[in-house]
Scaffold this motif. Structure first.
Motif, PDB file in Angstrom:
ATOM      1  N   ARG A  90       0.819  -1.210   0.000  1.00 23.20           N
ATOM      2  CA  ARG A  90       0.000   0.000   0.000  1.00 23.20           C
ATOM      3  C   ARG A  90       0.852   1.259   0.000  1.00 23.20           C
ATOM      4  O   ARG A  90       0.358   2.349  -0.295  1.00 23.20           O
ATOM      5  CB  ARG A  90      -0.944  -0.007   1.198  1.00 23.20           C
ATOM      6  N   ALA A  91       2.143   1.114   0.321  1.00 19.29           N
ATOM      7  CA  ALA A  91       3.049   2.264   0.313  1.00 19.29           C
ATOM      8  C   ALA A  91       3.225   2.839  -1.091  1.00 19.29           C
ATOM      9  O   ALA A  91       3.691   3.968  -1.260  1.00 19.29           O
ATOM     10  CB  ALA A  91       4.408   1.865   0.885  1.00 19.29           C
ATOM     11  N   LEU A  92       2.828   2.073  -2.123  1.00 16.30           N
ATOM     12  CA  LEU A  92       2.972   2.526  -3.510  1.00 16.30           C
ATOM     13  C   LEU A  92       1.743   3.273  -4.012  1.00 16.30           C
ATOM     14  O   LEU A  92       1.703   3.681  -5.177  1.00 16.30           O
ATOM     15  CB  LEU A  92       3.225   1.317  -4.420  1.00 16.30           C
ATOM     16  N   SER A  93       0.768   3.485  -3.146  1.00 19.23           N
ATOM     17  CA  SER A  93      -0.507   4.047  -3.592  1.00 19.23           C
ATOM     18  C   SER A  93      -0.419   5.496  -4.066  1.00 19.23           C
ATOM     19  O   SER A  93      -1.257   5.936  -4.855  1.00 19.23           O
ATOM     20  CB  SER A  93      -1.542   3.954  -2.465  1.00 19.23           C
ATOM     21  N   ASN A  94       0.585   6.246  -3.613  1.00 19.73           N
ATOM     22  CA  ASN A  94       0.705   7.656  -3.997  1.00 19.73           C
ATOM     23  C   ASN A  94       1.949   7.922  -4.835  1.00 19.73           C
ATOM     24  O   ASN A  94       2.519   9.017  -4.786  1.00 19.73           O
ATOM     25  CB  ASN A  94       0.721   8.545  -2.743  1.00 19.73           C
ATOM     26  N   MET A  95       2.369   6.928  -5.604  1.00 21.50           N
ATOM     27  CA  MET A  95       3.594   7.058  -6.397  1.00 21.50           C
ATOM     28  C   MET A  95       3.304   6.963  -7.893  1.00 21.50           C
ATOM     29  O   MET A  95       4.034   6.334  -8.644  1.00 21.50           O
ATOM     30  CB  MET A  95       4.593   5.985  -5.970  1.00 21.50           C
ATOM     31  N   THR A  96       2.226   7.594  -8.326  1.00 16.26           N
ATOM     32  CA  THR A  96       1.804   7.496  -9.726  1.00 16.26           C
ATOM     33  C   THR A  96       2.889   7.950 -10.693  1.00 16.26           C
ATOM     34  O   THR A  96       3.189   7.266 -11.680  1.00 16.26           O
ATOM     35  CB  THR A  96       0.524   8.331  -9.953  1.00 16.26           C
ATOM     36  N   LEU A 102       8.812   4.529 -14.399  1.00  9.97           N
ATOM     37  CA  LEU A 102       9.394   3.182 -14.365  1.00  9.97           C
ATOM     38  C   LEU A 102       8.789   2.294 -15.445  1.00  9.97           C
ATOM     39  O   LEU A 102       9.507   1.533 -16.119  1.00  9.97           O
ATOM     40  CB  LEU A 102       9.171   2.556 -12.988  1.00  9.97           C
ATOM     41  N   ALA A 103       7.467   2.384 -15.627  1.00  6.24           N
ATOM     42  CA  ALA A 103       6.808   1.581 -16.665  1.00  6.24           C
ATOM     43  C   ALA A 103       7.359   1.923 -18.043  1.00  6.24           C
ATOM     44  O   ALA A 103       7.639   1.040 -18.856  1.00  6.24           O
ATOM     45  CB  ALA A 103       5.298   1.805 -16.616  1.00  6.24           C
ATOM     46  N   CYS A 104       7.522   3.202 -18.321  1.00  5.54           N
ATOM     47  CA  CYS A 104       8.033   3.631 -19.626  1.00  5.54           C
ATOM     48  C   CYS A 104       9.477   3.187 -19.829  1.00  5.54           C
ATOM     49  O   CYS A 104       9.852   2.745 -20.922  1.00  5.54           O
ATOM     50  CB  CYS A 104       7.927   5.152 -19.754  1.00  5.54           C
ATOM     51  N   VAL A 105      10.288   3.288 -18.779  1.00  2.69           N
ATOM     52  CA  VAL A 105      11.691   2.869 -18.877  1.00  2.69           C
ATOM     53  C   VAL A 105      11.777   1.372 -19.191  1.00  2.69           C
ATOM     54  O   VAL A 105      12.565   0.948 -20.052  1.00  2.69           O
ATOM     55  CB  VAL A 105      12.445   3.189 -17.573  1.00  2.69           C
ATOM     56  N   LEU A 147       0.646   1.163 -11.292  1.00  2.00           N
ATOM     57  CA  LEU A 147       0.476   2.483 -11.899  1.00  2.00           C
ATOM     58  C   LEU A 147      -0.994   2.825 -12.066  1.00  2.00           C
ATOM     59  O   LEU A 147      -1.459   3.893 -11.627  1.00  2.00           O
ATOM     60  CB  LEU A 147       1.184   2.526 -13.251  1.00  2.00           C
ATOM     61  N   MET A 148      -1.752   1.936 -12.709  1.00  2.00           N
ATOM     62  CA  MET A 148      -3.156   2.219 -12.978  1.00  2.00           C
ATOM     63  C   MET A 148      -3.989   2.219 -11.698  1.00  2.00           C
ATOM     64  O   MET A 148      -4.932   3.011 -11.552  1.00  2.00           O
ATOM     65  CB  MET A 148      -3.707   1.208 -13.974  1.00  2.00           C
ATOM     66  N   ALA A 149      -3.635   1.351 -10.740  1.00  2.00           N
ATOM     67  CA  ALA A 149      -4.344   1.349  -9.464  1.00  2.00           C
ATOM     68  C   ALA A 149      -4.106   2.642  -8.704  1.00  2.00           C
ATOM     69  O   ALA A 149      -5.033   3.229  -8.121  1.00  2.00           O
ATOM     70  CB  ALA A 149      -3.893   0.152  -8.625  1.00  2.00           C
ATOM     71  N   SER A 150      -2.863   3.111  -8.727  1.00  2.00           N
ATOM     72  CA  SER A 150      -2.535   4.371  -8.057  1.00  2.00           C
ATOM     73  C   SER A 150      -3.245   5.553  -8.715  1.00  2.00           C
ATOM     74  O   SER A 150      -3.777   6.434  -8.029  1.00  2.00           O
ATOM     75  CB  SER A 150      -1.018   4.582  -8.091  1.00  2.00           C
ATOM     76  N   ALA A 151      -3.286   5.555 -10.041  1.00  2.00           N
ATOM     77  CA  ALA A 151      -3.921   6.669 -10.763  1.00  2.00           C
ATOM     78  C   ALA A 151      -5.438   6.670 -10.585  1.00  2.00           C
ATOM     79  O   ALA A 151      -6.067   7.731 -10.516  1.00  2.00           O
ATOM     80  CB  ALA A 151      -3.562   6.587 -12.245  1.00  2.00           C
ATOM     81  N   CYS A 152      -6.036   5.477 -10.515  1.00  2.00           N
ATOM     82  CA  CYS A 152      -7.495   5.368 -10.453  1.00  2.00           C
ATOM     83  C   CYS A 152      -8.057   5.425  -9.042  1.00  2.00           C
ATOM     84  O   CYS A 152      -9.228   5.790  -8.858  1.00  2.00           O
ATOM     85  CB  CYS A 152      -7.946   4.065 -11.117  1.00  2.00           C
ATOM     86  N   ALA A 153      -7.247   5.071  -8.051  1.00  2.00           N
ATOM     87  CA  ALA A 153      -7.759   4.990  -6.676  1.00  2.00           C
ATOM     88  C   ALA A 153      -8.235   6.337  -6.156  1.00  2.00           C
ATOM     89  O   ALA A 153      -9.135   6.402  -5.313  1.00  2.00           O
ATOM     90  CB  ALA A 153      -6.679   4.425  -5.760  1.00  2.00           C
ATOM     91  N   THR A 171      -2.672   7.810 -19.564  1.00  5.76           N
ATOM     92  CA  THR A 171      -1.651   7.228 -18.685  1.00  5.76           C
ATOM     93  C   THR A 171      -1.339   5.797 -19.106  1.00  5.76           C
ATOM     94  O   THR A 171      -0.183   5.372 -19.076  1.00  5.76           O
ATOM     95  CB  THR A 171      -2.128   7.250 -17.221  1.00  5.76           C
ATOM     96  N   LEU A 172      -2.364   5.064 -19.494  1.00  5.66           N
ATOM     97  CA  LEU A 172      -2.170   3.694 -19.965  1.00  5.66           C
ATOM     98  C   LEU A 172      -1.602   3.655 -21.378  1.00  5.66           C
ATOM     99  O   LEU A 172      -0.792   2.778 -21.706  1.00  5.66           O
ATOM    100  CB  LEU A 172      -3.508   2.951 -19.933  1.00  5.66           C
ATOM    101  N   LEU A 173      -2.003   4.603 -22.204  1.00  5.59           N
ATOM    102  CA  LEU A 173      -1.649   4.573 -23.631  1.00  5.59           C
ATOM    103  C   LEU A 173      -0.143   4.691 -23.871  1.00  5.59           C
ATOM    104  O   LEU A 173       0.391   4.042 -24.773  1.00  5.59           O
ATOM    105  CB  LEU A 173      -2.385   5.697 -24.360  1.00  5.59           C
ATOM    106  N   VAL A 174       0.550   5.495 -23.059  1.00  4.97           N
ATOM    107  CA  VAL A 174       1.978   5.731 -23.308  1.00  4.97           C
ATOM    108  C   VAL A 174       2.795   4.451 -23.177  1.00  4.97           C
ATOM    109  O   VAL A 174       3.473   4.045 -24.130  1.00  4.97           O
ATOM    110  CB  VAL A 174       2.512   6.840 -22.376  1.00  4.97           C
ATOM    111  N   PRO A 175       2.784   3.752 -22.023  1.00  4.23           N
ATOM    112  CA  PRO A 175       3.553   2.492 -21.964  1.00  4.23           C
ATOM    113  C   PRO A 175       3.018   1.432 -22.919  1.00  4.23           C
ATOM    114  O   PRO A 175       3.779   0.588 -23.405  1.00  4.23           O
ATOM    115  CB  PRO A 175       3.403   2.043 -20.499  1.00  4.23           C
ATOM    116  N   LEU A 176       1.718   1.479 -23.219  1.00  4.05           N
ATOM    117  CA  LEU A 176       1.138   0.507 -24.150  1.00  4.05           C
ATOM    118  C   LEU A 176       1.731   0.665 -25.541  1.00  4.05           C
ATOM    119  O   LEU A 176       2.130  -0.319 -26.177  1.00  4.05           O
ATOM    120  CB  LEU A 176      -0.380   0.681 -24.194  1.00  4.05           C
ATOM    121  N   LEU A 177       1.808   1.879 -26.032  1.00  4.29           N
ATOM    122  CA  LEU A 177       2.371   2.118 -27.368  1.00  4.29           C
ATOM    123  C   LEU A 177       3.856   1.777 -27.412  1.00  4.29           C
ATOM    124  O   LEU A 177       4.365   1.320 -28.437  1.00  4.29           O
ATOM    125  CB  LEU A 177       2.161   3.577 -27.774  1.00  4.29           C
ATOM    126  N   LEU A 178       4.545   1.993 -26.296  1.00  4.13           N
ATOM    127  CA  LEU A 178       5.978   1.698 -26.255  1.00  4.13           C
ATOM    128  C   LEU A 178       6.257   0.203 -26.390  1.00  4.13           C
ATOM    129  O   LEU A 178       7.270  -0.188 -26.967  1.00  4.13           O
ATOM    130  CB  LEU A 178       6.587   2.223 -24.944  1.00  4.13           C
TER     131      LEU A 178
END
Length: 399
Positions: A90-96, A102-105, A147-153, A171-178
């Motif tokens: 749960r510590a990752l909940s505010n790290m959008t 990280l997802a993009c990298v 990422l998506m859980a943090s952004a949507c919560a 937010t989802l589209l960028v890593p998806l296209l990569l």
């Protein structure tokens, strides 16, 4: 005042008793295993054992199926899962923002000169550092879930503004296209994970349906342009062939069409109870290519038959339902959405891999969770189990 205080204390005690009873029903309690969610852990470990038996049989005839390497992947995955279980996710909940970066990298790592490693069929989704080779898109699945859980919560179960909905989709589209240009199969998993989390977060049905219609239109356009000479070919040749073969296997009788037919024959030849361990004459004699990876379900089904396959799928259902029940009973939106993301990842991969071997889904090379040979996938799948266990272990702590 004394009476009011007494009633308040009684109310708090009643809430505590209800939570205790709920925890007991979900597999908790105060015993030595109270910090372990057995309802989800048991089926996951049984599936891992089924995978060990399957890959062991594959290693007897397929040189590429290194059984020691498979066990090493499981060992690393278990260590990582235990570490995640001890950590409060749960510590990752505010790290959008950090999760987005990280997802993009992870998605672009294979494009970095000196790191990218070309696998079969010209796939450049691998990274090689010395003797270590792995697919960064695999941990990218887990990062996308967080990422998506943090952004949507932050929307607390209801997305009211179209601007917010578009922001989440972006937010989802960028890593998806990569990742799509490197690995179509992983891209589909990333999309399904993110889309499921957005929908569960309370996106209005109309917006979701319009988005689906737009995606279908764009996908059709991509396929059509990739088939016409002179137009931009977004899909690689092998990706296009796999989609076409799904409709008509005779289009590529010596390639993917052949692979599909042989996989279906292997599944059917298993009969009711299978041919027995090591007796997969179809899958273990070279007729089914990549029997330890892409078509691992056909290898399992040929050896253990319809009954064994139903038991395996039943274990997946048990694990998925147990995780959904935990999500439904969790108090925090972030926790619920991460658990839903794990369920989406497992569900899509099982349906796609099994469906591919049965000829009802296109060939995409998506691994079967906890079974397919490959350390990158195995470690990530076991980490996802650790994530579920982490939320269970820290369920009674204040968020």
């Amino acid at each position: 005042m004394a009476v009011l205080g007494s009633d308040s204390s009684a109310g708090v005690a009643a809430v505590g008793r209800r939570r205790a009873r709920s925890a007991t029903r979900m597999g908790g309690g105060r015993g030595p295993l109270s910090n372990v969610y057995l309802s989800q852990l048991i089926p996951a470990l049984l599936i891992v054992i089924a995978g060990v038996i399957t890959i062991w049989s594959a290693s007897l005839s397929i040189p590429e199926a290194n059984f020691v390497s498979h066990l090493a992947g499981i060992a690393i995955g278990l260590v990582a899962a235990i570490a995640v279980w001890r950590y409060d996710c749960r510590a990752l909940s505010n790290m959008t923002t950090a999760l987005f970066v990280l997802a993009c990298v992870l998605m672009v790592l294979p494009r970095i000169p000196g790191l990218g490693y070309e696998g079969g069929l010209g796939m450049v989704g691998w990274v090689k550092i010395g003797p270590i080779r792995f697919q960064p898109s695999e941990p990218g699945k887990i990062v996308t879930i967080f990422l998506m859980a943090s952004a949507c919560a932050q929307y607390n179960g209801k997305i009211e503004s179209f601007r917010d909905y578009a922001k989440l989709c972006g937010t989802l589209l960028v890593p998806l296209l990569l990742i799509l240009s490197l690995d179509l199969g992983t891209g589909l998993i990333i999309f399904f994970i993110g889309a499921t989390i957005i929908i569960v977060s309370g996106a209005p049905r109309t917006w979701v349906l319009l988005t689906i219609a737009l995606i279908v239109g764009v996908a059709a356009l991509v396929v059509i342009t990739s088939m016409i000479d002179g137009l931009p070919h977004i899909l690689k040749e092998y990706q296009l062939k796999r989609l076409i073969v799904f409709v008509d296997p005779s289009v590529d009788p010596t390639g993917d069409g052949y692979n599909l037919q042989q996989a279906m024959i292997a599944v059917g030849s298993g009969g009711l109870f299978g041919k027995g361990f090591g007796n997969a004459t179809q899958a273990l004699t070279g007729f089914v290519p990549e029997a330890q990876t892409d078509f691992v379900f056909s290898l399992f089904a040929e050896q253990f038959g319809f009954v064994g396959s139903v038991i395996l799928l039943g274990l997946y259902a048990w694990m998925i339902i147990a995780t959904l029940l935990l999500a439904m009973r969790s108090e925090g939106y972030f926790t619920r959405l991460v658990l839903v993301g794990c369920v989406a990842m497992w569900t899509f991969q099982v349906l796609e891999n099994v469906g591919m071997c049965l000829g009802i889904m296109p060939i995409t090379g998506i691994p079967l969770p906890f079974v397919t040979y490959g350390s990158s996938s195995m470690v990530v799948q076991l980490v996802s189990v650790g994530i579920v266990q982490s939320f269970w272990r820290h369920r009674q702590k204040a968020a």
